[in-house]
Write a protein that holds these residues in place. Structure first.
Motif, PDB file in Angstrom:
ATOM      1  N   LYS A 137      -2.694 -11.725   2.353  1.00  0.00           N
ATOM      2  CA  LYS A 137      -1.797 -11.825   3.230  1.00  0.00           C
ATOM      3  C   LYS A 137      -0.438 -10.422   1.818  1.00  0.00           C
ATOM      4  CE  LYS A 137      -0.486 -13.322   6.257  1.00  0.00           C
ATOM      5  NZ  LYS A 137      -1.283 -12.959   8.150  1.00  0.00           N
ATOM      6  N   ASN A 138      -0.747 -10.550   1.115  1.00  0.00           N
ATOM      7  CA  ASN A 138       0.728  -9.548   0.614  1.00  0.00           C
ATOM      8  C   ASN A 138      -0.330  -8.035  -0.005  1.00  0.00           C
ATOM      9  OD1 ASN A 138       2.284 -11.845   0.197  1.00  0.00           O
ATOM     10  ND2 ASN A 138       2.109 -12.347  -1.905  1.00  0.00           N
ATOM     11  N   LEU A 139      -2.072  -8.444  -0.314  1.00  0.00           N
ATOM     12  CA  LEU A 139      -2.260  -6.965  -0.850  1.00  0.00           C
ATOM     13  C   LEU A 139      -2.875  -6.790   0.786  1.00  0.00           C
ATOM     14  CD1 LEU A 139      -4.425  -6.083  -2.499  1.00  0.00           C
ATOM     15  CD2 LEU A 139      -6.255  -7.635  -1.679  1.00  0.00           C
ATOM     16  N   TYR A 140      -2.773  -6.952   2.126  1.00  0.00           N
ATOM     17  CA  TYR A 140      -2.706  -5.706   3.057  1.00  0.00           C
ATOM     18  C   TYR A 140      -1.504  -5.978   3.176  1.00  0.00           C
ATOM     19  CZ  TYR A 140      -3.257  -4.895   7.978  1.00  0.00           C
ATOM     20  OH  TYR A 140      -3.512  -4.523   8.718  1.00  0.00           O
ATOM     21  N   SER A 141      -0.145  -6.001   2.806  1.00  0.00           N
ATOM     22  CA  SER A 141       0.749  -5.879   3.353  1.00  0.00           C
ATOM     23  C   SER A 141       1.192  -4.751   2.665  1.00  0.00           C
ATOM     24  CB  SER A 141       1.917  -7.062   3.540  1.00  0.00           C
ATOM     25  OG  SER A 141       2.194  -6.668   2.295  1.00  0.00           O
ATOM     26  N   ASP A 142       0.669  -4.148   1.443  1.00  0.00           N
ATOM     27  CA  ASP A 142       1.402  -3.761   0.186  1.00  0.00           C
ATOM     28  C   ASP A 142       0.347  -2.195   0.717  1.00  0.00           C
ATOM     29  OD1 ASP A 142       2.623  -5.022  -1.614  1.00  0.00           O
ATOM     30  OD2 ASP A 142       1.140  -5.774  -2.403  1.00  0.00           O
ATOM     31  N   ALA A 143      -1.280  -3.064   0.886  1.00  0.00           N
ATOM     32  CA  ALA A 143      -1.854  -1.449   1.436  1.00  0.00           C
ATOM     33  C   ALA A 143      -1.420  -0.915   2.114  1.00  0.00           C
ATOM     34  CB  ALA A 143      -3.463  -1.954   1.646  1.00  0.00           C
ATOM     35  N   TYR A 144      -1.081  -1.519   3.658  1.00  0.00           N
ATOM     36  CA  TYR A 144      -0.695  -1.064   4.931  1.00  0.00           C
ATOM     37  C   TYR A 144       0.062  -0.477   4.164  1.00  0.00           C
ATOM     38  CZ  TYR A 144       0.761  -0.566   9.854  1.00  0.00           C
ATOM     39  OH  TYR A 144       0.462  -0.332  11.313  1.00  0.00           O
ATOM     40  N   SER A 145       1.338  -0.682   3.358  1.00  0.00           N
ATOM     41  CA  SER A 145       2.446   0.060   3.462  1.00  0.00           C
ATOM     42  C   SER A 145       2.486   1.505   2.948  1.00  0.00           C
ATOM     43  CB  SER A 145       3.382  -0.473   2.876  1.00  0.00           C
ATOM     44  OG  SER A 145       4.189  -1.410   3.313  1.00  0.00           O
ATOM     45  N   VAL A 146       1.495   1.238   1.567  1.00  0.00           N
ATOM     46  CA  VAL A 146       1.334   2.687   0.563  1.00  0.00           C
ATOM     47  C   VAL A 146      -0.006   3.362   1.841  1.00  0.00           C
ATOM     48  CG1 VAL A 146      -0.770   2.961  -0.471  1.00  0.00           C
ATOM     49  CG2 VAL A 146       1.017   1.782  -1.435  1.00  0.00           C
ATOM     50  N   TYR A 147      -0.513   2.859   2.676  1.00  0.00           N
ATOM     51  CA  TYR A 147      -1.255   3.970   4.101  1.00  0.00           C
ATOM     52  C   TYR A 147      -0.114   5.344   4.319  1.00  0.00           C
ATOM     53  CZ  TYR A 147      -4.551   5.271   7.006  1.00  0.00           C
ATOM     54  OH  TYR A 147      -5.639   6.399   7.887  1.00  0.00           O
ATOM     55  N   GLN A 148       0.894   3.879   5.398  1.00  0.00           N
ATOM     56  CA  GLN A 148       1.600   5.248   5.961  1.00  0.00           C
ATOM     57  C   GLN A 148       2.687   6.087   5.082  1.00  0.00           C
ATOM     58  OE1 GLN A 148       1.980   4.561   9.242  1.00  0.00           O
ATOM     59  NE2 GLN A 148       0.610   2.780   9.138  1.00  0.00           N
ATOM     60  N   ILE A 149       3.104   6.118   3.796  1.00  0.00           N
ATOM     61  CA  ILE A 149       3.770   7.056   2.712  1.00  0.00           C
ATOM     62  C   ILE A 149       2.536   8.090   2.892  1.00  0.00           C
ATOM     63  CG2 ILE A 149       4.504   7.223   1.086  1.00  0.00           C
ATOM     64  CD1 ILE A 149       5.649   4.244   1.440  1.00  0.00           C
ATOM     65  N   LYS A 150       1.550   7.443   2.519  1.00  0.00           N
ATOM     66  CA  LYS A 150       0.399   8.159   2.285  1.00  0.00           C
ATOM     67  C   LYS A 150       0.339   9.291   3.395  1.00  0.00           C
ATOM     68  CE  LYS A 150      -0.447   7.262  -1.620  1.00  0.00           C
ATOM     69  NZ  LYS A 150       0.212   8.373  -3.314  1.00  0.00           N
ATOM     70  N   ILE A 151      -0.298   8.790   4.991  1.00  0.00           N
ATOM     71  CA  ILE A 151      -0.214   9.523   5.919  1.00  0.00           C
ATOM     72  C   ILE A 151       0.753  10.431   5.857  1.00  0.00           C
ATOM     73  CG2 ILE A 151      -0.010   9.421   8.243  1.00  0.00           C
ATOM     74  CD1 ILE A 151      -1.335   6.892   8.807  1.00  0.00           C
ATOM     75  N   LEU A 152       2.264  10.278   5.798  1.00  0.00           N
ATOM     76  CA  LEU A 152       3.319  11.092   5.905  1.00  0.00           C
ATOM     77  C   LEU A 152       2.944  12.231   4.918  1.00  0.00           C
ATOM     78  CD1 LEU A 152       6.215  11.535   7.215  1.00  0.00           C
ATOM     79  CD2 LEU A 152       7.128  10.111   5.559  1.00  0.00           C
ATOM     80  N   LYS A 153       2.922  12.127   3.262  1.00  0.00           N
ATOM     81  CA  LYS A 153       3.052  12.562   2.667  1.00  0.00           C
ATOM     82  C   LYS A 153       1.754  13.983   2.994  1.00  0.00           C
ATOM     83  CE  LYS A 153       3.555  14.058  -1.311  1.00  0.00           C
ATOM     84  NZ  LYS A 153       4.608  15.569  -1.586  1.00  0.00           N
ATOM     85  N   TYR A 154       0.652  13.751   3.344  1.00  0.00           N
ATOM     86  CA  TYR A 154      -0.866  14.304   3.368  1.00  0.00           C
ATOM     87  C   TYR A 154      -0.185  15.134   4.884  1.00  0.00           C
ATOM     88  CZ  TYR A 154      -5.234  15.960   4.909  1.00  0.00           C
ATOM     89  OH  TYR A 154      -6.630  16.871   4.784  1.00  0.00           O
ATOM     90  N   ARG A 155       1.019  14.745   6.183  1.00  0.00           N
ATOM     91  CA  ARG A 155       0.979  15.753   6.963  1.00  0.00           C
ATOM     92  C   ARG A 155       1.699  16.412   6.652  1.00  0.00           C
ATOM     93  NH1 ARG A 155       0.910  12.221  12.542  1.00  0.00           N
ATOM     94  NH2 ARG A 155       1.160  14.310  13.543  1.00  0.00           N
TER      95      ARG A 155
END
Length: 414
Positions: free
Chosen positions: A391-409
């Motif tokens: 569960k912790n692995l998923y929440s970490d991955a999800y948060s990182v993905y959202q930040i990476k989306i913003l950075k790339y955009r």
């Protein structure tokens, strides 16, 4: 709220205003320079002193014709004192006609400075938005971990009751009770760390946004549905050319070329015309006059070093061009790198989802086996730990993905 209240944004806006005032200040160089001066003096004694001997200017024949009572007075030396007080003033205005292009190029340089300030303001806004989202997703991640801890605590509390019943029935030992208690203590310790992390992160975000740090809180949500990275893909070469950083590099080249022209202008003559009004009252009589003039200033000795100055600025132009080429290449690499990180972050989410499914199923099977007496308590506790980790692995991955989306955009959508 962060864009409105953050101090970096406020200073960025002030920087734009400062650059605007600098541009307006440079524009005033087109107008005549006007100066006025005035002086009043009152001396202890006359500034011009002299003595006049009438005998030097009156002939003996004329002196003989004067009455006797006047001869003694007129023929004695007379002291003269002038300019004991007085007033001088004037106003002059000079209009530059030719200044080697320094005024025109100076105004262009000031305009570039204002454009640079606006672009830097845009970059500052991007940084503030990215930092705000980073704080936000950090809080969301910690809250998700807190929810997982709560779920694990509930499972352990239920398990503790079952173990206590089993011990009383003679089906289990005190070691199992101790193992569950230690696991509960470990989970409670993690809860304290996560809760403290949430408090600090909320305070950081509240301060960054200009919100009340005491009563600040936010809603959080982690979805199970994430957009594919392909929805955000942009060609790296095209994206780099549209970035604000590239615009800054272009303006740096333009500024370097203008400075070269201004260095040339410093070696050219300066021509100006002007007029003035002068007034003086030095002998208790007012005098007014006006004057027109033209000035030509030629920096003859400046030519010796001027050629080297122009060559220096030419070399600086080439430096600016090289910097642009180098930074565009680096930004292209950065764009591709961020894209790869975005794809990797999305893959981590898929892996984490799979881990949750496996850990959930494993926990169910081990739990049923424990109830049936097939597996020991340690296996069930291990299964619960694996479930929490997934569960912790998923929440970490999800948060990182959202930040990476913003950075790339941010680096591709300008």
């Amino acid at each position: 709220m962060a864009i409105k209240n953050n101090n970096r944004i406020k200073n960025g806006k002030l920087g734009v205003q400062i650059a605007g005032q600098t541009r307006k200040e440079a524009f005033t160089n087109y107008f005549p320079s006007v100066s006025g001066t005035g002086t009043y003096f009152n001396a202890h004694s006359g500034l011009m002193k002299s003595s006049i001997n009438p005998q030097d200017v009156i002939s003996p024949d004329l002196a003989g014709m004067l009455p006797a009572e006047l001869q003694g007075a007129l023929l004695s030396p007379i002291s003269v004192s002038l300019l004991k007080n007085g007033m001088v003033g004037g106003v002059t205005a000079t209009q530059p006609i030719f200044a080697g292009g320094r005024i025109v190029n100076g105004n262009k340089l000031a305009k570039i400075g204002e454009e640079v300030a606006r672009i830097q303001m845009e970059l500052t806004e991007d940084e503030v938005v990215l930092t705000t989202h980073t704080y936000y997703w950090q809080i969301v991640n910690l809250k998700e971990k807190l929810a997982t801890i709560t779920a694990v605590e509930e499972m352990l509390t239920t398990l503790q009751k079952d173990v206590n019943v089993a011990v009383k029935a003679g089906l289990s030992t005190r070691n199992d009770v101790l193992r569950v208690e230690l696991q509960l203590h470990d989970v409670a310790s993690n809860r304290l760390k996560v809760e403290n992390g949430i408090k600090v992160s909320k305070m950081l975000l509240a301060q960054f946004m200009g919100a009340d740090m005491i009563h600040f809180d936010l809603e959080n949500r982690v979805d199970n549905d994430c957009q594919e990275p392909t929805a955000f893909f942009q060609d790296a070469g095209t994206a780099v050319m549209n970035r604000p950083e590239t615009q800054l590099l272009d303006r740096n080249i333009r500024a370097a070329k203008l400075k070269t022209k201004m260095s040339l202008g410093e070696q050219l003559p300066t021509i100006g015309v002007g007029g003035g009004y002068l007034y003086n009252d030095l002998l208790n009589k007012s005098n007014n006059s006006s004057v027109v003039f033209a000035t030509v200033s030629v920096p003859i000795s400046g030519w010796w070093g001027g050629s080297h100055a122009r060559k220096r600025h030419k070399l600086m132009e080439q430096q600016a061009i090289n910097d642009r080429t180098n930074n565009i290449e680096l930004m292209t690499v950065e764009t591709n790198q961020v894209w790869n990180e975005l794809v990797e972050a999305h893959a981590q989410i898929i892996l984490a989802e799979s881990s949750i499914q496996s850990a959930t199923e494993n926990l169910r099977i081990v739990g049923d086996s424990y109830k049936s007496g097939i597996v020991p308590l340690t296996d069930l506790l291990d299964a619960q730990v694996l479930f929490q980790q997934s569960k912790n692995l998923y929440s970490d991955a999800y948060s990182v993905y959202q930040i990476k989306i913003l950075k790339y955009r941010q680096i591709t959508d300008h």
